[in-house]
Motif scaffolding. Structure first.
Motif, PDB file in Angstrom:
ATOM      1  N   SER A   1       7.345  -7.944  -0.952  1.00  0.00           N
ATOM      2  CA  SER A   1       7.501  -7.050   0.206  1.00  0.00           C
ATOM      3  C   SER A   1       6.918  -5.674  -0.055  1.00  0.00           C
ATOM      4  CB  SER A   1       8.980  -6.937   0.582  1.00  0.00           C
ATOM      5  OG  SER A   1       9.731  -6.443  -0.515  1.00  0.00           O
ATOM      6  N   TYR A   2       6.601  -5.380  -1.316  1.00  0.00           N
ATOM      7  CA  TYR A   2       5.978  -4.088  -1.660  1.00  0.00           C
ATOM      8  C   TYR A   2       4.486  -4.263  -1.934  1.00  0.00           C
ATOM      9  CZ  TYR A   2      10.763  -2.383  -2.374  1.00  0.00           C
ATOM     10  OH  TYR A   2      12.072  -2.010  -2.209  1.00  0.00           O
ATOM     11  N   ALA A   3       3.897  -5.335  -1.415  1.00  0.00           N
ATOM     12  CA  ALA A   3       2.505  -5.668  -1.719  1.00  0.00           C
ATOM     13  C   ALA A   3       1.549  -4.621  -1.162  1.00  0.00           C
ATOM     14  CB  ALA A   3       2.173  -7.043  -1.149  1.00  0.00           C
ATOM     15  N   ALA A   4       0.321  -4.634  -1.681  1.00  0.00           N
ATOM     16  CA  ALA A   4      -0.675  -3.626  -1.325  1.00  0.00           C
ATOM     17  C   ALA A   4      -1.040  -3.674   0.148  1.00  0.00           C
ATOM     18  CB  ALA A   4      -1.923  -3.822  -2.186  1.00  0.00           C
ATOM     19  N   HIS A   5      -1.050  -4.866   0.771  1.00  0.00           N
ATOM     20  CA  HIS A   5      -1.487  -4.950   2.169  1.00  0.00           C
ATOM     21  C   HIS A   5      -0.475  -4.329   3.132  1.00  0.00           C
ATOM     22  CE1 HIS A   5       1.369  -8.240   2.834  1.00  0.00           C
ATOM     23  NE2 HIS A   5       0.910  -8.809   1.716  1.00  0.00           N
ATOM     24  N   ASN A   6       0.687  -3.927   2.638  1.00  0.00           N
ATOM     25  CA  ASN A   6       1.671  -3.226   3.465  1.00  0.00           C
ATOM     26  C   ASN A   6       1.428  -1.720   3.498  1.00  0.00           C
ATOM     27  OD1 ASN A   6       3.185  -5.563   4.115  1.00  0.00           O
ATOM     28  ND2 ASN A   6       4.210  -5.464   2.099  1.00  0.00           N
ATOM     29  N   ALA A   7       0.346  -1.254   2.880  1.00  0.00           N
ATOM     30  CA  ALA A   7       0.125   0.179   2.686  1.00  0.00           C
ATOM     31  C   ALA A   7      -0.727   0.802   3.785  1.00  0.00           C
ATOM     32  CB  ALA A   7      -0.520   0.428   1.319  1.00  0.00           C
ATOM     33  N   LYS A   8      -0.607   0.320   5.028  1.00  0.00           N
ATOM     34  CA  LYS A   8      -1.322   0.933   6.142  1.00  0.00           C
ATOM     35  C   LYS A   8      -0.475   2.048   6.749  1.00  0.00           C
ATOM     36  CE  LYS A   8      -4.017  -3.183   7.398  1.00  0.00           C
ATOM     37  NZ  LYS A   8      -4.372  -4.131   8.477  1.00  0.00           N
ATOM     38  N   LEU A   9      -1.150   3.121   7.141  1.00  0.00           N
ATOM     39  CA  LEU A   9      -0.478   4.317   7.637  1.00  0.00           C
ATOM     40  C   LEU A   9       0.376   3.985   8.864  1.00  0.00           C
ATOM     41  CD1 LEU A   9      -0.714   7.312   6.635  1.00  0.00           C
ATOM     42  CD2 LEU A   9      -2.104   7.731   8.667  1.00  0.00           C
ATOM     43  N   ASN A  10       1.577   4.545   8.878  1.00  0.00           N
ATOM     44  CA  ASN A  10       2.521   4.425  10.004  1.00  0.00           C
ATOM     45  C   ASN A  10       3.006   2.997  10.256  1.00  0.00           C
ATOM     46  OD1 ASN A  10       2.543   7.214  10.684  1.00  0.00           O
ATOM     47  ND2 ASN A  10       0.584   6.951  11.757  1.00  0.00           N
ATOM     48  N   ARG A  11       2.732   2.059   9.355  1.00  0.00           N
ATOM     49  CA  ARG A  11       3.205   0.676   9.508  1.00  0.00           C
ATOM     50  C   ARG A  11       4.517   0.492   8.750  1.00  0.00           C
ATOM     51  NH1 ARG A  11      -1.409  -2.422  11.085  1.00  0.00           N
ATOM     52  NH2 ARG A  11      -0.175  -4.333  10.892  1.00  0.00           N
ATOM     53  N   ARG A  12       5.315  -0.472   9.218  1.00  0.00           N
ATOM     54  CA  ARG A  12       6.605  -0.743   8.579  1.00  0.00           C
ATOM     55  C   ARG A  12       6.667  -2.167   8.031  1.00  0.00           C
ATOM     56  NH1 ARG A  12      10.771   2.054  12.962  1.00  0.00           N
ATOM     57  NH2 ARG A  12       9.631   4.033  13.164  1.00  0.00           N
TER      58      ARG A  12
ATOM     59  N   GLY B   1       5.689   5.488  -3.625  1.00  0.00           N
ATOM     60  CA  GLY B   1       5.561   4.745  -2.383  1.00  0.00           C
ATOM     61  C   GLY B   1       4.361   5.273  -1.632  1.00  0.00           C
ATOM     62  N   LEU B   2       3.526   4.376  -1.103  1.00  0.00           N
ATOM     63  CA  LEU B   2       2.255   4.840  -0.546  1.00  0.00           C
ATOM     64  C   LEU B   2       1.847   4.018   0.668  1.00  0.00           C
ATOM     65  CD1 LEU B   2       0.198   7.052  -1.264  1.00  0.00           C
ATOM     66  CD2 LEU B   2      -1.062   5.370  -2.603  1.00  0.00           C
ATOM     67  N   ARG B   3       1.446   4.740   1.719  1.00  0.00           N
ATOM     68  CA  ARG B   3       0.720   4.185   2.852  1.00  0.00           C
ATOM     69  C   ARG B   3      -0.496   5.077   3.071  1.00  0.00           C
ATOM     70  NH1 ARG B   3       5.252   4.000   7.428  1.00  0.00           N
ATOM     71  NH2 ARG B   3       6.123   5.701   6.169  1.00  0.00           N
ATOM     72  N   VAL B   4      -1.646   4.503   3.367  1.00  0.00           N
ATOM     73  CA  VAL B   4      -2.891   5.276   3.368  1.00  0.00           C
ATOM     74  C   VAL B   4      -3.709   4.988   4.628  1.00  0.00           C
ATOM     75  CG1 VAL B   4      -2.993   5.265   0.847  1.00  0.00           C
ATOM     76  CG2 VAL B   4      -4.236   3.530   2.135  1.00  0.00           C
ATOM     77  N   GLU B   5      -4.594   5.926   4.913  1.00  0.00           N
ATOM     78  CA  GLU B   5      -5.631   5.752   5.922  1.00  0.00           C
ATOM     79  C   GLU B   5      -6.888   6.450   5.413  1.00  0.00           C
ATOM     80  OE1 GLU B   5      -7.552   4.216   8.002  1.00  0.00           O
ATOM     81  OE2 GLU B   5      -5.896   4.029   9.458  1.00  0.00           O
TER      82      GLU B   5
END
Length: 1291
Positions: A43-54, A159-163
């Motif tokens: 559930s902490y995988a890299a593909h979950n790191a999109k900005l403003n996504r949950r 914890g990281l989400r990126v754009e």
């Protein structure tokens, strides 16, 4: 031939400038575009790191055990990236507060992105939901991006989400294999252009190769070449002499361009003006040659220089790599080649996709603990072999070590003093060693080949002939191969670890897979970064000022300031005074000096003569026409023209004149039938040009525009019908000498004489030197008497360096001296408490505060000196003679101070904490601020400063300090070598053969630096702070003789001696393992009974010596080392110094017989200490010591010599006019008279000497001693707290 006058370029390289390039690039990417070093769970995988996504856990988080976490994004194709944004993991305590950004074309070889100021760390988040966007200072074109966390929430985890923001762009690519090129052929024989625009992008893993070449028959050429990892541009217009000469000069831009990453090149030429830009670095220059157009015959070649008539043969090494979007004057070369257009001819194999191999490197980060351990590969029987490539800036470091069979032999390959050394350690505690290579720490890739077989070990560097060690028996490797360093448990010998990059590692001809090492499948490592070479050129741009030479190591740079006239960590500070007035205030006498009128500003030092014989100090600048000039045969149409060149540049002259109170220049003009003005219409027949080249026709006074001579202004012309004596046009000689004194027109740059072509006409003129007196800045002051008042000035221009100096006096407990603010950055100097001055600033790395605390209150209504400096290397604060406070700047921090408000002096923008008191001599970066003029229009502030010690008259001389009293002032002479009520009385002592004065220093000078704990932990690789100032006068007839010796506890010494022939010798022994430096500034005999003044001034390696009034002579020492742990200074005879050289010992044993006067070493005056503190433990006196007067003694000696000479001359004249008999009689009488006179003088001198010695041997009354010297004991307590670079000369 076609000539092109204007061209427009619309290339893909500048696409982002023509439309919006800030669209989101990550939000639509598939899951496969995301990778990471690890993940806490699914559930902490890299593909979950999109900005403003949950999605999943609301972002990416690595495993807690991940030592090198990273998040990678594949944009699927080359994109132009203009910004990135980050966010923490949704609804959590996990976020990243700072990170690095890496980019790559292939996902294998990575490069760290750095902003234009060199900072590579990006600011991240402070909570989990806010989005922080960072715009890139220059866009990057890439496919892969990697986010590398550096700091995170200490109360949570990463914890990281990126754009990523940017746009796609059109790419035209060509691949050159090192044996190919593209030829663009013109439609006519030659192409002539007045304007050229060439743009391209390239990447390569080789440091050499021609990118572009074209030439013409008349001598024009253009060559763009990759050389030693830099880009060289050769460009010449219409100069056949330079075509084949070895004197072709390149303009060089960029560095480390062989890093396999894209680099952009843009060349713009209009006529002779050229701009060459590589990435973010631009050079502006003018072309060689006489023409304005570039004429190229037949063709332009890209990728190489083909030999005419021999296809596939090239004159220089071809480019090996890829080019993209290659445009020549708006023509897309690669597009034409791809479409096989007839204008393009392809030589060799040029393909249109970039398939260059990615050579994966690893970076050794630490110079103490990095290492890479690899097991032996393949068969090791019968020897072993190792091959690899490396690049570094460090001159020392261990590259390879391994244990050998039979035991306990071992082999080491290391860099030492920029060369490679291969050392074989045998069992008998012996070793064999060979060296190879030269300057292998130049930042370029170097290949190393090491082979052990056939009873020898050979070492080869960059394909050169191998160096070999012969063996008695065959050796084999034992255990692991250690690259770059060695863990302590496996290596029991100290060695500096390698800091740099390595790639292409082979052991026994087997390649080593670094990816397997990173994954833990092969070998072991510590402090390594894989898939990237983190080398950077810290000398690009060169942050050393004033022509200082930049050198670097892996983690820092340093500046060599020798020969520049400047000192400091970045060569910012001038080693010269700003004016002759300043030289006089430190006790100098008349002579030639170098002055730096703008201090740390861009102007260099100028050579002047300082005349200090009058009350006013005159600065004299000579020119190239010192003698009188006779003029005949000139007319208005064909005048006599003479240009004057001064000993200073036009800018220096302007600065000297504007900074002086008054200037003047005498013009002597003698004439006979030569008029200055036409009698009919008054038009000038002769004139002169001012410093700006404007014509002037007035010949005296300070009022410009009036066509008159001095005689008219003084109403004494020989014919009152004319305004000039020469205009009477008589046959007799007339004179129209005048003194020009209007400052804005001085100095005179040219004189034009036009009326000497008539019969009997003649003119003789002489132009005197420019003479100026006064220094307007020294006493320029303002008084602040309202806390809310301040003076404001334009924003400081102090991005990379700034120095601020001023004097203040106050009775208030605190107040801000000056402040300048930016959006976040600021700089401030303030009195934070009655005894503390604080210098604070922020350049983006967080606030920095330096404080200096005085043991005495600073709000004592006396003048105090403050100097604050900040540059990219360090910050420093000096207050009076208190210890200098220095703080090193972080190596990879923000270097630029960005300010945007006005500069406030005496207060702040908030009108709080204002300063109450006086500020004077405010100078920032060499610019003197006119406080008095600004104060005239500011309420709450007045011009000048009340008090006796606030005027321009020098009340206290020779470093004496003026102390305000309620009913007057007194001079504190404790820091001066002179005495008396105004510190201008000579302090002299007579020595005999056994006499000596030894001044013992209480504590080492090295402690005076008072560096912070942070500074002390940093290697002292910056420019040397070594500095000595020595001055003294002497009279002697003895030779050899020992004048002065300074010795240290570390066996260093300085010695000033008179040799056997009476010449002066200066000995500097700074490095005990080398021979001392010996200089002979004066070869003539100084043991002549006359008074001589010696001044010595050292900064680093540069030693400046002045004898009497001669010009300063510069000498270069072999070392810039500081004097470590100064022990003592001795005048006269020296006993028991084993470390002295033999010749110095001979002079030391002879001692000194004569008179020494006004001896100063930095801030110590040992003769004064000897006379006023005979009981002090710091002063040791041996032999008889009598207070004397060197000047009077030298004068009496000179009179005796002069009387003897005059008498001998009279005797000679009488002998020439008399008979032989009379000659004998007269000679006998004269000889007797001379003998009696000399005997009488000797008897009187001895009587006076004995009487004076008897008087001095008695007790000296305390009040008389106090009238001669201000209490010198304060110097004994404070002498080690001062800094020798301090310039408190004015108080």
């Amino acid at each position: 031939m076609v000539t092109l006058y204007s061209l427009s370029v619309f290339s893909g390289a500048s696409a982002a400038a023509h439309y919006s390039c800030n669209g989101p690039l990550v939000s639509t990417l598939p899951h496969s575009s995301f990778q990471s070093s690890s993940q806490s769970s699914v559930s902490y995988a890299a593909h979950n790191a999109k900005l403003n996504r949950r999605d999943g856990a609301g972002g990416w988080s690595p495993m807690v055990t991940d030592q090198e976490p990273w998040l990678q994004v594949d944009l699927k194709e080359q994109m132009e990236v203009t910004a990135v944004a980050t966010q923490g993991r949704f609804d959590s305590w996990d976020w990243v507060s700072s990170y690095l950004l890496l980019y790559s074309d292939t996902g294998r070889a990575w490069k760290q992105y750095r902003q234009e100021d060199g900072v590579g760390r990006f600011v991240g988040n402070t909570n989990s939901e806010a989005v922080v966007q960072n715009k890139l200072s220059h866009p990057v074109r890439t496919r892969f991006l990697r986010f590398v966390p550096r700091d995170w929430n200490p109360s949570g985890w990463m914890g990281l989400r990126v754009e990523v923001y940017g746009c796609s762009y059109k790419s035209y690519v060509a691949d050159f294999d090192g044996r190919s090129s593209l030829l663009y052929r013109f439609n006519q024989k030659s192409m002539s252009t007045l304007k050229d625009v060439i743009s391209l992008r390239f990447k390569s893993h080789q440091a050499e190769g021609v990118l572009l070449h074209g030439e013409g028959q008349r001598g024009d050429y253009i060559t763009l070449e990759l050389h030693r990892g830099r880009l060289d541009l050769y460009l010449n217009l219409d100069d056949s002499r330079l075509r084949f000469s070895s004197g072709r000069v390149a303009v060089t831009v960029g560095s480390l361009l062989d890093d396999q990453h894209w680099h952009s090149v843009h060349i713009e030429r209009f006529n002779k003006q050229v701009n060459l830009t590589v990435d973010a670095h631009t050079q502006h220059f003018q072309t060689k040659g006489e023409g304005h157009s570039l004429e190229v015959d037949y063709e332009l070649s890209f990728g190489g220089i083909p030999l005419p008539g021999k296809p596939g043969t090239f004159l220089r090494k071809n480019f090996h790599g890829c080019m993209e979007n290659l445009y020549y004057n708006g023509i897309n070369i690669i597009d034409l080649a791809k479409r096989r257009k007839p204008q393009i001819h392809s030589v060799g194999n040029v393909t249109f996709s970039c398939s260059q191999p990615q050579l994966v490197a690893c970076t050794f980060l630490s110079s103490s603990s990095s290492f890479l351990s690899l097991p032996p590969a393949g068969s090791a029987t019968g020897g072993f072999s190792v091959r690899f490539q490396f690049r570094t800036w460090n001159p020392d470091g261990l590259l390879l070590s391994l244990q050998l069979n039979p035991e306990p032999q071992r082999l080491e390959l290391q860099i030492s003093n920029s060369r490679l050394y291969l050392t074989l350690h045998t069992s008998r505690r012996q070793k064999s060693e060979v060296s190879a290579g030269h300057r292998v720490n130049d930042g370029l890739w170097h290949s190393v080949s090491l082979d052990a077989r056939n009873l020898q070990i050979s070492l080869s560097v960059d394909g050169e002939s191998p160096s070999t060690i012969e063996l008695w028996e065959q050796l084999d490797s034992r255990g692991s191969f250690y690259f770059g360093g060695c863990p302590t448990k496996d290596c029991h010998f100290p060695a500096l670890a390698f800091q740099g990059c390595m790639r292409l590692l082979f052991i026994n001809k087997q390649p080593m897979n670094l990816s397997h090492v990173q994954q833990g499948l092969l070998g072991n490592y510590n402090e390594l970064k894989f898939d990237t070479c983190n080398i950077r050129d810290r000398c690009l741009p060169n942050l050393c000022e004033h022509g200082g030479r930049c050198s670097q190591t892996w983690s820092s740079f340093s500046c060599d300031c020798s020969g520049t006239g400047y000192s400091g960590a970045t060569c910012h500070n001038s080693i010269y005074e700003s004016s002759c007035e300043a030289y006089k205030l430190i006790g100098s006498s008349s002579g030639f000096y170098s002055i730096d009128p703008d201090g740390s500003g861009p102007l260099g030092p100028a050579q002047v003569y300082c005349n200090m014989t009058e009350e006013k100090v005159w600065t004299v600048l000579s020119h190239n026409i010192p003698a009188a000039v006779t003029v005949q045969g000139s007319s208005v149409n064909k005048p006599h023209v003479m240009s004057l060149n001064y000993s200073a540049s036009a800018e220096q002259l302007r600065a000297i004149v504007s900074g002086s109170e008054q200037c003047q220049q005498e013009v002597v003009y003698n004439c006979k039938r030569s008029r200055l003005f036409n009698n009919k219409d008054g038009s000038p027949l002769s004139w002169w040009l001012d410093r700006e080249g404007e014509r002037r026709s007035y010949w005296g006074g300070f009022l410009p525009g009036v066509q008159q001579c001095s005689c008219s202004l003084e109403e004494n012309c020989i014919d009152m019908n004319y305004f000039c004596n020469c205009d009477a046009d008589t046959d007799a000689w007339a004179n129209d000498t005048g003194v020009l004194s209007y400052k804005d027109h001085l100095p005179l740059s040219q004189i034009v004489i036009g009326d000497t072509n008539r019969t009997g006409s003649q003119a003789v003129y002489h132009i005197g030197p420019l003479r100026c007196y006064g220094d307007k800045s020294i006493w320029n002051a303002a008084s602040f008497y309202q806390e809310s008042s301040y003076l404001y000035f334009p924003t400081l221009q102090a991005e990379l360096s700034s120095d601020i100096s001023f004097y203040f006096k106050t009775g208030a407990p605190s107040g801000v001296f000056l402040e300048n603010l930016g959006l976040k950055d600021f700089i401030r100097v303030e009195l934070s408490s009655p005894s503390v001055v604080t210098f604070s600033f922020d350049v983006g790395n967080g606030p920095v505060i330096l404080s200096v605390k005085s043991h005495l209150p600073l709000n004592d209504r006396q003048w105090h000196y403050v100097r604050a400096e900040r540059n990219v290397k360090e910050a420093s604060l000096q207050v009076d003679l208190l210890p200098l406070r220095v703080l090193e700047a972080p190596a990879d921090g923000h270097p630029r101070l960005r300010l945007n408000s006005q500069l406030f002096v005496g207060g702040t923008a908030s009108q709080q904490r204002g300063f109450l008191g006086c500020i004077r001599t405010l100078t920032i970066n060499g610019v003197s601020f006119d406080l008095e003029e600004r104060a005239k229009m500011t309420p709450g502030v007045s011009s000048g400063c009340p008090g006796y010690c606030s005027g321009s008259s020098s009340l206290c001389h020779n470093r004496g300090r003026c102390i305000e009293k309620s009913n007057g002032y007194v001079c504190d002479c404790s820091q001066s070598a002179y005495g008396g009520s105004t510190c201008n009385q000579e302090v002299s002592v007579s020595f005999d053969v056994e006499s000596s004065v030894t001044y013992t220093f209480q504590e080492p000078f090295s402690v005076m630096q008072n560096r912070s704990s942070q500074a002390s932990s940093v290697s002292t690789e910056s420019s040397s702070r070594a500095r000595e100032d020595v001055a003294f006068s002497f009279v002697t007839s003895q030779r050899p003789a020992m004048l002065l010796t300074v010795s240290t506890f570390s066996q260093q010494y300085i010695a000033v001696v008179l040799a056997k022939n009476g010449s002066l010798q200066i000995w500097y022994h700074l490095q005990t393992d080398r021979s001392p430096d010996v200089f002979s500034p004066a070869l003539n005999n100084l043991a002549d009974g006359r008074l001589h003044r010696i001044r010595m001034h050292r900064v680093g390696k540069n030693l400046y010596v002045q004898i009497d009034q001669d010009i300063h002579t510069k000498y270069t020492l072999s070392s810039d080392a500081e004097l470590i742990l100064i022990r003592s200074l001795t005048l006269g005879k020296v006993i028991g110094r084993e470390n002295l050289s033999e010749k110095v010992k001979q002079a030391a044993s002879k001692g000194f017989i004569g008179c020494l006067s006004s001896v100063q070493f930095n801030h110590v005056a040992p003769l004064k200490a000897a006379l006023t503190n005979r009981g002090s433990s710091l002063v040791t006196i041996r032999g008889p010591l009598v207070e004397s007067n060197c000047g009077a003694l030298a004068e009496s000696t000179s009179h005796i010599l002069q009387d003897q000479t005059i008498t001998a001359n009279k005797d000679k004249e009488q002998r020439g006019s008399a008979t032989q008999k009379d000659l004998a009689v007269i000679a006998g009488v004269v000889t007797a008279v001379v003998f009696i006179s000399v005997c009488a003088l000797a008897a009187i001198s001895r009587l006076l000497y004995q009487q004076r010695r008897a008087q001095r041997s008695g007790d000296i009354k305390e009040e008389n001693r106090h009238s001669m010297y201000t209490d010198y004991r304060t110097e004994l307590h404070l002498h080690n707290s001062g800094r020798d670079t301090m310039k408190e000369y004015y108080i």
